[in-house]
Every structure is written in C-alpha cells, then in structure tokens.
Scaffold this motif. Structure first.
Motif, short mmCIF file in Angstrom:
data_model
loop_
_atom_site.label_atom_id
_atom_site.label_comp_id
_atom_site.label_asym_id
_atom_site.label_seq_id
_atom_site.Cartn_x
_atom_site.Cartn_y
_atom_site.Cartn_z
N ALA A 1 27.49 -92.70 -10.02
CA ALA A 1 27.11 -93.18 -11.45
C ALA A 1 26.28 -94.50 -11.07
O ALA A 1 26.63 -95.57 -10.07
CB ALA A 1 28.15 -93.45 -12.36
N GLY B 1 24.02 -97.82 -13.35
CA GLY B 1 23.90 -98.46 -14.40
C GLY B 1 22.20 -98.51 -15.13
O GLY B 1 21.67 -99.08 -14.09
N TYR C 1 40.33 -93.96 -7.35
CA TYR C 1 40.41 -92.66 -6.81
C TYR C 1 39.53 -92.11 -5.49
O TYR C 1 39.59 -91.07 -5.02
CB TYR C 1 40.12 -91.63 -8.14
N TYR C 2 39.14 -93.15 -4.74
CA TYR C 2 38.09 -92.45 -3.71
C TYR C 2 38.94 -92.29 -2.65
O TYR C 2 39.91 -92.77 -2.18
CB TYR C 2 37.01 -93.62 -3.30
N GLN D 1 25.51 -95.49 -18.34
CA GLN D 1 25.44 -94.93 -16.88
C GLN D 1 24.86 -93.47 -17.09
O GLN D 1 24.86 -92.73 -18.09
CB GLN D 1 26.69 -94.60 -16.52
N PHE E 1 27.60 -100.55 -21.72
CA PHE E 1 26.56 -100.35 -20.76
C PHE E 1 26.49 -98.75 -20.71
O PHE E 1 27.15 -97.90 -21.14
CB PHE E 1 26.55 -101.10 -19.45
N ARG F 1 34.86 -100.18 -3.53
CA ARG F 1 34.68 -99.64 -4.82
C ARG F 1 35.86 -99.87 -5.54
O ARG F 1 36.90 -100.42 -5.16
CB ARG F 1 34.76 -97.96 -4.58
N GLU G 1 34.42 -95.29 -17.71
CA GLU G 1 33.59 -94.65 -16.65
C GLU G 1 33.51 -93.02 -16.87
O GLU G 1 34.28 -92.84 -17.93
CB GLU G 1 34.10 -94.85 -15.17
N GLY G 2 32.54 -92.37 -16.22
CA GLY G 2 32.74 -90.94 -16.55
C GLY G 2 33.42 -89.81 -15.70
O GLY G 2 33.54 -88.95 -16.45
N ALA H 1 24.16 -98.83 -8.42
CA ALA H 1 24.60 -97.53 -8.35
C ALA H 1 25.86 -97.27 -7.41
O ALA H 1 25.93 -98.07 -6.40
CB ALA H 1 23.70 -96.08 -8.26
N GLY H 2 26.84 -96.48 -7.68
CA GLY H 2 27.97 -96.42 -6.57
C GLY H 2 28.64 -95.28 -6.87
O GLY H 2 28.56 -94.50 -7.92
N ARG I 1 25.60 -107.42 -16.79
CA ARG I 1 26.89 -106.99 -16.90
C ARG I 1 27.07 -106.85 -18.50
O ARG I 1 27.01 -108.15 -19.08
CB ARG I 1 27.79 -107.84 -16.32
N GLU J 1 21.05 -100.53 -17.27
CA GLU J 1 20.36 -101.86 -17.37
C GLU J 1 20.14 -102.33 -15.88
O GLU J 1 19.11 -103.20 -16.14
CB GLU J 1 21.65 -102.59 -18.03
P1 HAM Z 1 31.25 -98.15 -10.76
O1 HAM Z 1 30.60 -98.51 -9.61
O2 HAM Z 1 32.36 -98.65 -11.47
O3 HAM Z 1 31.57 -96.50 -10.58
O4 HAM Z 1 29.90 -98.05 -11.82
C1 HAM Z 1 28.64 -97.59 -11.60
C2 HAM Z 1 27.65 -98.15 -11.83
O5 HAM Z 1 27.73 -98.79 -13.17
C3 HAM Z 1 27.49 -99.70 -11.09
O6 HAM Z 1 26.95 -99.64 -9.88
C4 HAM Z 1 26.90 -100.57 -12.01
O7 HAM Z 1 25.36 -100.15 -11.87
C5 HAM Z 1 27.14 -99.79 -13.41
N1 HAM Z 1 28.13 -100.86 -14.16
C6 HAM Z 1 29.30 -100.92 -14.08
N2 HAM Z 1 29.78 -101.90 -14.75
C7 HAM Z 1 28.80 -102.19 -15.47
C8 HAM Z 1 28.74 -103.12 -16.53
N3 HAM Z 1 29.62 -103.99 -16.93
N4 HAM Z 1 27.63 -103.65 -17.13
C9 HAM Z 1 26.42 -103.07 -16.82
N5 HAM Z 1 26.44 -101.96 -15.79
C10 HAM Z 1 27.81 -101.76 -15.16
C11 HAM Z 1 31.92 -95.53 -11.52
O8 HAM Z 1 31.90 -95.71 -12.73
C12 HAM Z 1 32.37 -94.14 -11.04
N6 HAM Z 1 32.37 -93.34 -12.16
C13 HAM Z 1 31.11 -93.58 -10.07
C14 HAM Z 1 31.59 -92.41 -9.52
C15 HAM Z 1 31.06 -91.05 -10.16
N7 HAM Z 1 32.23 -92.11 -8.59
C16 HAM Z 1 32.29 -90.88 -8.59
N8 HAM Z 1 31.71 -90.07 -9.35
#
Ligand code: HAM
Length: 416
Positions: free
Chosen positions: A304, A306, A261-262, A126, A124, A257, A81-82, A281-282, A120, A308
C-alpha cells in the motif's frame, strides 16, 4: 470559530481534488492493465481482525488504533490499514475454497492515532494491491513492477526501491534467537518498549527511534544470513524477475515493516526528499495470514502507498500532474425575456455532457463577456433578444473572435 477539524485530518478542496483524481485515475488504469480489480471493504471491522493479523508487537495496532464499542458493547476499530479487511472478506466469502488467483486493488481512508507531522496524518488515504493465491516469486516482482510503473507514469523520478526477505516462520525463529543473543548484553540500556520487544518480537528493536537502541542496529545480525534454503531461493528468484522486468532495487536487510504478518519478501519505496516520513509505499508477502483467519493455507503478497506522501513527493519534483478543468462553453443570456431559452440550452448541453458555465448574477453583457474570458472557456454562447426572435443562439469562438448563428445540432458538433 466554534468548530475545528480533528487534529491530523484535513479537507480536500476542489482545487486539490483535481490532483487527487489524476493520481487515482492513473493508479486504477495501471492496476487494471496488470489484471487487478477493485475491492471495497468497510472502514471499520471487529477490532480482532487487526489485532490477530497485524499484531501483537506492532505499534500500529497496540498504540495507534482507534478502538470503539458499539451500542451493544462489541469492540470495533477504524481500519489502520487495508490488508486485514481484504483477507477477512476473502476468507468469509470462501474464495480460498474456490482456489485460483485473486487480484485486488483498493483506495480509501485509513486511521492511525499517531503524532501528526508533515506526511503523517491520523486519517490518511492509501492505494493498495493484494494478490492472493500463489507463492510464485513472479508475483512478488509483478506487484512491485505495478507500483514502479504507476510512479513512473506519474513522472516521479527520485524514488528508490528497497527490498529484503524476512523469511518464513521457521527462519524467523532462528533469526529471533540470534537477535536476542546479540541484544542481551545491552538489555539495561534498551528503552522500555524495546525491553518488551526483546521478548515478543526482537526484530522490532531495529525499528526503534530511541537514541541508544538506534546505535545497536548497525552491527545487529542480518535476517538474510538466517534464511533457509527455500527462502533464500525465493528471494534470489524475486531479484531475478525484477532484473528481467528492468526494475532497479537495493537490498536493505534493515527493512522490518511495521506490521507483524510479513513472511519472505518485504519492500519499501523511499523518497529521501521527504525527510522523516520518507516511505511512500511498502508491502510484502503474508503467506500465513489467510490460514490465521481460518482459511485454507494460501500464499499472498501486496503493498500500500500513502497518497499524502506521494503528492508531497510529486510537488517536490515540481510535478503538478493536472490541468484545472475549464468550461467548454460559457452561456451568456441577456435580460429576463431570454431566461427560459438560456436555461433550456444550459440544461440540454449539460445533459449532452458538455461542461457549460453560467452566472445568473451578472447582468450586463460586458460583465458576462469578461466572465466568459476569465473562465478559460473556448466558446461563448450568446442569447439576447435577436437570438430569441430567431430561435437560434450565437456561438462566439473566443480564440478567433468569429461568431455565427447555430442550431442545436451544429452547436453540438462544434462543442464535441
Ligand atoms: P504500511 O507500511 O503500514 O503498510 O503503510 C503503507 C503506506 O501508507 C506507508 O508507506 C505510508 O506511505 C502510508 N502511511 C502509513 N501511515 C501513515 C500516516 N499516519 N499518514 C500518512 N501516510 C501513512 C500497510 O499499511 C500494509 N497494509 C501494506 C500491505 C499491503 N502489505 C501487504 N499488503
């Protein structure tokens, strides 16, 4: 075939690239209109960057992270994740000491070793936003409004915003106690993962897909009943800003979530038509993360999405979202004798930014005219023996079929 693409990854061919670029360009434009600027961090970081931040109890870190050791035995991980990388960059570059507000956006690949299925992947992409520097609930609403505007500009309709507050460290403790009291009598029936989650982070139990654990979710205590006064007030303010910004939402206390870290606001964007992987997104607040990384206590929020899943959702609504790019002009050079003049025009026009198509494999005039029509170009630029003698090509408008000799200046005027 000897070689196969790794499971859970895919190639993006040019026909799909146009759609991607349309989505990326729209995101950049909307992010910039809210004052966000691009940050790019490495695709791999020290494994600890993710372990420390995202989590002891998070599957993303515990089960799905691609860890590896480099030649010197140091432990790294491909980023799942970012957010953690952005916070590492923020603290490492002392932006916390400068103070003020940082507004970042990013776009790039992430990696999670999960079971691949529709929506999934293991690699992927973001797009994300990180706002660092204030606990003002206005910014919670701002980042959410940014995402909603982005989706609206793409034309996506059937998407719902679900929000929750997971409270601060103090109210989380009270809530975790309440959850433990609730789940304790059911301990024996919980899946092995949840028996661990019970001790480490009981709220994760609500995310479990195992049959028995799932049945317990509905009657579990709600985080919203355990918020302290400040957190309650913060959540009320977020909702009030969203109302003022005309952003529609539903409160869903079940939003947990997947990362650890939330704090306070947590939200997800759901597209029901996507089935199991319906979260496009979330995000949420992460007010303790910067200090956990050794920086000054600084509040932050982000999200963030996704690519796809977003592209799938757009497809389900029949939104192509792009026009394949067509050449402006198709160059027809007939015969060896004119080749030098044809190449000269081709190069000059391309340097002047005009999309020119040319196919040296087609030799007859007829075949070249046919190719020009099929390419979708508006004009054909014809260079034959007569044009060579006159040192002026012929420009044919393929819509009106009119044609005339042009010098380079006239040609540019027409094509621009
Ligand atoms: P996350 O909910 O883990 O949050 O991922 C955000 C989005 O990435 C998901 O809603 C989904 O659309 C996409 N995603 C996650 N895993 C996959 C996967 N295996 N394949 C395809 N799409 C996927 C974060 O990553 C946090 N960093 C968001 C954030 C930013 N929170 C605070 N700042």
């Amino acid at each position: 075939m000897k070689y196969k693409i790794p499971r859970g990854t895919y190639d993006i061919f040019p026909k799909d690239s146009a759609r991607w670029h349309h989505v990326i360009d729209t995101f950049r434009r909307v992010a910039q209109s809210f004052g966000y600027e691009e940050i790019t961090t490495p695709i791999f970081e020290m494994a600890e960057v993710f372990e420390r931040s995202s989590g002891e109890s998070s599957d993303v870190v515990q089960k799905e992270m691609y860890r590896f050791q480099d030649q010197k035995g140091r432990s790294f991980a491909l980023r799942p994740e970012g957010t953690a990388g952005v916070v590492r960059a923020y603290v490492e570059n002392h932006l916390d000491r400068v103070g003020g507000k940082s507004k970042f956006y990013y776009i790039g690949p992430m990696f999670r070793y999960d079971r691949p299925q529709a929506g999934r992947y293991r690699q992927f992409y973001q797009y994300g936003i990180e706002f660092i520097g204030s606990n003002n609930p206005y910014y919670d609403a701002e980042v959410i409004a940014l995402e909603m505007q982005f989706l609206a500009e793409l034309g996506l309709k059937n998407v719902s915003l679900e929000i929750n507050s997971v409270g601060c460290a103090q109210c989380s403790e009270d809530y975790d106690e309440a959850l433990r009291a609730y789940y304790k009598p059911h301990m024996d029936g919980l899946c092995p993962d949840c028996q661990k989650r019970y001790h480490v982070r009981p709220r994760r139990l609500q995310d479990c897909k195992a049959a028995y654990c799932r049945t317990l979710k509905a009657a579990a205590p709600s985080q919203l009943d355990y918020l302290d006064q400040d957190c309650k007030e913060h959540f009320t303010q977020v909702k009030s800003y969203l109302d003022q910004m005309d952003v529609k939402y539903q409160v869903n206390p079940g939003i947990v979530r997947g990362l650890d870290y939330y704090t306070n606001t947590a939200f997800e964007l759901i597209v029901d038509a996507l089935g199991a992987q319906n979260s496009i997104a979330g995000g949420g607040r992460y007010n303790s993360l910067i200090s956990q990384f050794g920086g000054k206590d600084t509040a932050a929020i982000g999200f963030a999405g996704g690519f796809e899943r977003l592209l799938l959702a757009l497809e389900k609504e029949g939104i192509a979202g792009y026009e394949p790019i067509k050449p402006r002009v198709y160059l027809i050079g007939i015969g060896e004798a004119v080749r030098a003049m044809a190449i000269e025009y081709l190069s000059k026009l391309r340097k002047d930014g005009i999309y020119v198509e040319y196919n040296p494999d087609k030799s007859s005039f007829r075949a070249q005219m046919k190719a020009a029509d099929a390419s979708g170009a508006r004009y054909a630029l014809i260079i034959g023996e007569d044009e060579l003698a006159a040192k002026m090509p012929t420009l044919k408008d393929l819509e009106s079929s009119q044609q005339h000799s042009v010098d380079y200046r006239q040609l540019l005027d027409i094509l621009n």
